[in-house]
Design an enzyme around this catalytic site. Structure first.
Site, PDB file in Angstrom:
ATOM      1  N   HIS A   1     -19.391  -4.727   6.336  1.00  0.00           N
ATOM      2  CA  HIS A   1     -20.302  -3.727   5.758  1.00  0.00           C
ATOM      3  C   HIS A   1     -21.132  -4.313   4.615  1.00  0.00           C
ATOM      4  O   HIS A   1     -20.676  -4.343   3.464  1.00  0.00           O
ATOM      5  CB  HIS A   1     -19.498  -2.549   5.225  1.00  0.00           C
ATOM      6  CG  HIS A   1     -18.910  -1.674   6.275  1.00  0.00           C
ATOM      7  ND1 HIS A   1     -19.527  -0.527   6.719  1.00  0.00           N
ATOM      8  CD2 HIS A   1     -17.751  -1.787   6.976  1.00  0.00           C
ATOM      9  CE1 HIS A   1     -18.773   0.047   7.648  1.00  0.00           C
ATOM     10  NE2 HIS A   1     -17.692  -0.700   7.827  1.00  0.00           N
TER      11      HIS A   1
ATOM     12  N   GLU B   1     -23.661  -2.905   3.222  1.00  0.00           N
ATOM     13  CA  GLU B   1     -24.049  -1.816   2.312  1.00  0.00           C
ATOM     14  C   GLU B   1     -22.967  -1.516   1.281  1.00  0.00           C
ATOM     15  O   GLU B   1     -23.239  -0.901   0.248  1.00  0.00           O
ATOM     16  CB  GLU B   1     -24.403  -0.549   3.111  1.00  0.00           C
ATOM     17  CG  GLU B   1     -23.242   0.288   3.580  1.00  0.00           C
ATOM     18  CD  GLU B   1     -22.503  -0.277   4.792  1.00  0.00           C
ATOM     19  OE1 GLU B   1     -21.574   0.397   5.280  1.00  0.00           O
ATOM     20  OE2 GLU B   1     -22.843  -1.397   5.252  1.00  0.00           O
TER      21      GLU B   1
ATOM     22  N   CYS C   1     -20.766  -2.133  11.856  1.00  0.00           N
ATOM     23  CA  CYS C   1     -19.454  -1.636  12.262  1.00  0.00           C
ATOM     24  C   CYS C   1     -19.593  -0.724  13.485  1.00  0.00           C
ATOM     25  O   CYS C   1     -19.846  -1.197  14.578  1.00  0.00           O
ATOM     26  CB  CYS C   1     -18.769  -0.939  11.084  1.00  0.00           C
ATOM     27  SG  CYS C   1     -16.978  -0.734  11.291  1.00  0.00           S
TER      28      CYS C   1
END
Length: 229
Positions: A201, A203, A86
């Site tokens: 994302h 994660e 990002c």
């Protein structure tokens, strides 16, 4: 293998990355402050999401001048693995480590939701755990995520695309392109393949409890690539 997670003023996804690497994958992790001048012996570097320096001027435009980025640039030029997520992707673009630029989303609104992506390449250090054409589910959270590139570079970038926004059955339709990115591009590598940036994302999708564990494969791919070096 030791991972480094860079923290800029305004980063807000750094601890998510630390958690996945340390507590999910059980790897050593060091937090790198934006004013550090070395990577402290890290084998891979993560530039996390957030709003570095408040996104002043442009997203990533100020962060590229942080002292730590000189070390990241050298590391990348020497073949080290670098992933930008990002805002981290935006910083890589501003730093010239990846081609192209980011514009505001076509709807001119911040978007925060899950999207589906198609894996375009599995021969990179970041995607070797995926299957060709695999459709995965990751969240996005950005206001300036519309990837663009000039006409000349567009031809070469097509060979560097690793993720594209798609429908649940893998089709490239405009309705599945959340921000209007050119060629549905959600993530790319550099020509050498050791630097990757993506807007979604991984994660935030590394465990089933989060709604998807597809993102874990990105980090597992990096770990496998490092082990095999």
């Amino acid at each position: 293998m030791k991972f480094g997670v860079v923290v800029f003023p305004g980063s807000n996804c750094d601890q998510d990355c630390v958690y996945v690497l340390k507590d999910v994958l059980h790897q050593p992790v060091v937090v790198l402050w934006h004013q550090d001048t070395t990577l402290k012996g890290c084998d891979a570097v993560v530039l996390p999401g957030g709003f570095s320096y408040g996104d002043y001027l442009r997203t990533g435009a100020v962060a590229r001048f942080s002292p730590i980025m000189e070390a990241v640039n050298r590391f990348a030029r020497d073949g080290g693995l670098v992933i930008g997520i990002c805002n981290g992707f935006q910083i890589l673009l501003e730093s010239g480590l990846l081609p192209g630029a980011m514009l505001r989303n076509t709807g001119l609104k911040f978007i925060c939701r899950f999207v589906t992506l198609r894996v375009e390449r599995t021969d990179t250090p970041f995607t070797n755990r995926f299957q060709p054409g695999q459709v995965i589910r990751l969240p996005i959270a950005h206001n300036e995520g519309r990837y663009t590139v000039d006409a000349k570079t567009r031809k070469t970038v097509r060979e560097q695309v690793v993720f594209r926004y798609c429908t649940e059955d893998g089709q490239l339709l405009e309705a599945a392109n959340p921000n209007g990115s050119i060629d549905f591009i959600a993530g790319i590598t550099n020509e050498r393949g050791n630097v990757m940036g993506l807007m979604p994302h991984p994660e935030r999708a590394a465990e089933p409890a989060l709604g998807s564990s597809d993102g874990r494969l990105v980090f597992e791919s990096m770990l496998e690539a490092l082990v095999c070096r």
